[in-house]
Write a protein that holds these residues in place. Sequence first.
Motif, mmCIF file in Angstrom:
data_model
loop_
_atom_site.group_PDB
_atom_site.id
_atom_site.type_symbol
_atom_site.label_atom_id
_atom_site.label_comp_id
_atom_site.label_asym_id
_atom_site.label_seq_id
_atom_site.Cartn_x
_atom_site.Cartn_y
_atom_site.Cartn_z
ATOM 1 N N GLN A 92 40.679 30.773 44.982
ATOM 2 C CA GLN A 92 39.915 30.742 43.847
ATOM 3 C C GLN A 92 40.285 32.083 42.948
ATOM 4 O OE1 GLN A 92 35.727 29.759 43.976
ATOM 5 N NE2 GLN A 92 36.084 28.222 45.495
ATOM 6 N N ALA A 186 30.166 41.692 49.624
ATOM 7 C CA ALA A 186 29.528 41.545 48.421
ATOM 8 C C ALA A 186 28.842 43.276 48.081
ATOM 9 C CB ALA A 186 28.079 40.685 48.422
ATOM 10 N N ARG A 189 31.759 44.912 46.629
ATOM 11 C CA ARG A 189 31.913 44.372 45.411
ATOM 12 C C ARG A 189 31.307 45.072 44.308
ATOM 13 N NH1 ARG A 189 35.784 42.959 42.191
ATOM 14 N NH2 ARG A 189 35.147 44.831 41.366
ATOM 15 N N ASP A 193 32.004 47.727 41.438
ATOM 16 C CA ASP A 193 31.446 47.511 39.862
ATOM 17 C C ASP A 193 30.745 48.853 39.249
ATOM 18 O OD1 ASP A 193 32.443 44.848 39.834
ATOM 19 O OD2 ASP A 193 30.701 43.760 40.201
ATOM 20 N N ASP A 222 30.830 33.719 50.578
ATOM 21 C CA ASP A 222 30.878 33.653 49.334
ATOM 22 C C ASP A 222 31.305 34.493 48.259
ATOM 23 O OD1 ASP A 222 29.913 32.048 47.166
ATOM 24 O OD2 ASP A 222 28.163 32.601 46.917
ATOM 25 N N MET A 223 32.664 34.821 48.632
ATOM 26 C CA MET A 223 33.264 36.111 47.960
ATOM 27 C C MET A 223 34.697 35.321 47.306
ATOM 28 S SD MET A 223 31.853 39.192 47.483
ATOM 29 C CE MET A 223 33.273 40.086 47.078
ATOM 30 N N GLY A 225 37.207 34.317 44.907
ATOM 31 C CA GLY A 225 37.579 34.757 43.651
ATOM 32 C C GLY A 225 36.712 36.017 43.036
ATOM 33 N N ARG A 226 36.312 36.863 44.022
ATOM 34 C CA ARG A 226 35.565 37.934 43.578
ATOM 35 C C ARG A 226 36.012 39.240 43.870
ATOM 36 N NH1 ARG A 226 29.477 37.496 45.379
ATOM 37 N NH2 ARG A 226 29.245 39.414 44.167
ATOM 38 N N ALA A 227 36.910 39.228 44.895
ATOM 39 C CA ALA A 227 37.786 40.544 45.218
ATOM 40 C C ALA A 227 38.739 40.722 43.669
ATOM 41 C CB ALA A 227 38.341 40.571 46.306
ATOM 42 N N ASP A 228 39.369 41.798 43.424
ATOM 43 C CA ASP A 228 40.096 41.830 42.402
ATOM 44 C C ASP A 228 41.761 41.544 42.801
ATOM 45 O OD1 ASP A 228 38.337 42.952 40.302
ATOM 46 O OD2 ASP A 228 38.230 44.527 41.732
ATOM 47 N N ARG A 248 42.999 38.513 40.211
ATOM 48 C CA ARG A 248 42.202 37.865 39.283
ATOM 49 C C ARG A 248 42.587 37.821 37.820
ATOM 50 N NH1 ARG A 248 35.836 39.136 39.618
ATOM 51 N NH2 ARG A 248 36.725 41.314 39.321
#
Length: 410
Positions: A92, A186, A189, A193, A222-223, A225-228, A248
């Motif tokens: 993703q 998470a 992440r 941020d 549930d990560m 697509g959330r790592a750069d 990403r």
Amino acid sequence: MRHREQTDATNRDRTDGVSLLHRSAAPGEDHPVRGLDFASQDCLGLSTHPDIVATAADTLRRLGVRSVCAATEAGAPGLALALERRIADFLQMEEALLCPTGRAAAQAVIRGLVRPADHVVIDAAIRGSLREVSEIATDNLSPFRHLDAEHCRALLRAIRARDAENGILVVTESLSPLDSGTPDLAVLRALCDEYGATLLVDVSQDLGCLGEDGRGHLGLQDMLGRADLVTGSFSKSFASNGGFVATRTRAVTRCLRVGDAAAQTLSPIQIAVILKAFAIIDDAEGRERRARLMRNVLNLRTALRDRALAVCGEPCTSVSVEVGTGEPARLAAARLAERGLLADLAALAETGRLRLHVTAGHGDAEIARAAACVAEVLGEVFGEVFGEAPGKTRSAATGSSARSNLRAAA
């Protein structure tokens, strides 16, 4: 959902995982030793899958044998583009970039994005290419304690207190090969941020082989697509060498393609094999193979613990047995090989670990034999070295412009 420690003795025993351990025959012998291979990392058994073999043969007939070369010279550049799209969609992410090896992927992303004034905050347990290329890219390297998000937070806070301008790259592994530990992705992440940092996760150890859908701990936590940035290799689950970087942001991939990573890719045979492996991993057969693999892992961990051995980390394809110091581990690895069981050795400064790489093809009898052999050998070694059993004392050892590039990746 993470796997619980449990066993399932209802499935019929399998013996197709026994392999020949080749060595020179001793005087009077005319055959190799027959034993157990717990050192190979073809964890889903795809290297001998008939569809994988047929795909490799068909590609060989159509395109011939080609070495690693530029994608446009690979005989079928559409294959490389299809695989990059497959990787990006699987994780993703926006885009992906193929590399000849996992090491090359680490070099491409860190050399391509990190400049001397930037900072790299890296899990202290990470060794190999990610650590080495970070040390080359910048002197501003800050290791945080293994899996310790609060220590990572303290380092980020200190860096931002004195440097509000330059980029920070936080580097972790979704699954550590040293102790089978996994970070709270998470939390990392959220830290990135908060402090304007870029998160890089290497998924070489669990992609394809863990989780119901094969997405490893990125999926389990549930990560997706959330790592750069995501780096990885194909050798563990996809029946081929090779590596990749997934991003990403499309602009980051374009930046990386300008460097050395764009000069080489994989051969058409490798690309075709990996694409076929993705198809198997992503369907019902892949789920069945992962379920069989995890059943073997859980049974081996239980069998080892039943013999008073300290087993490390989360259930995963590498079952690590705590030894305590490097010397007993080296002695044990040699004696296991002499008895027909191949295992891996991870020696750290403060401890040593025997790692048994489990596959979907190992059977119940092989799991039981491996656990019994490890317990017997460690009992001998600890008796000789320490005068005591391994479970009594050794388990205690477990307690002991850069700115623009990195900001674009975040």
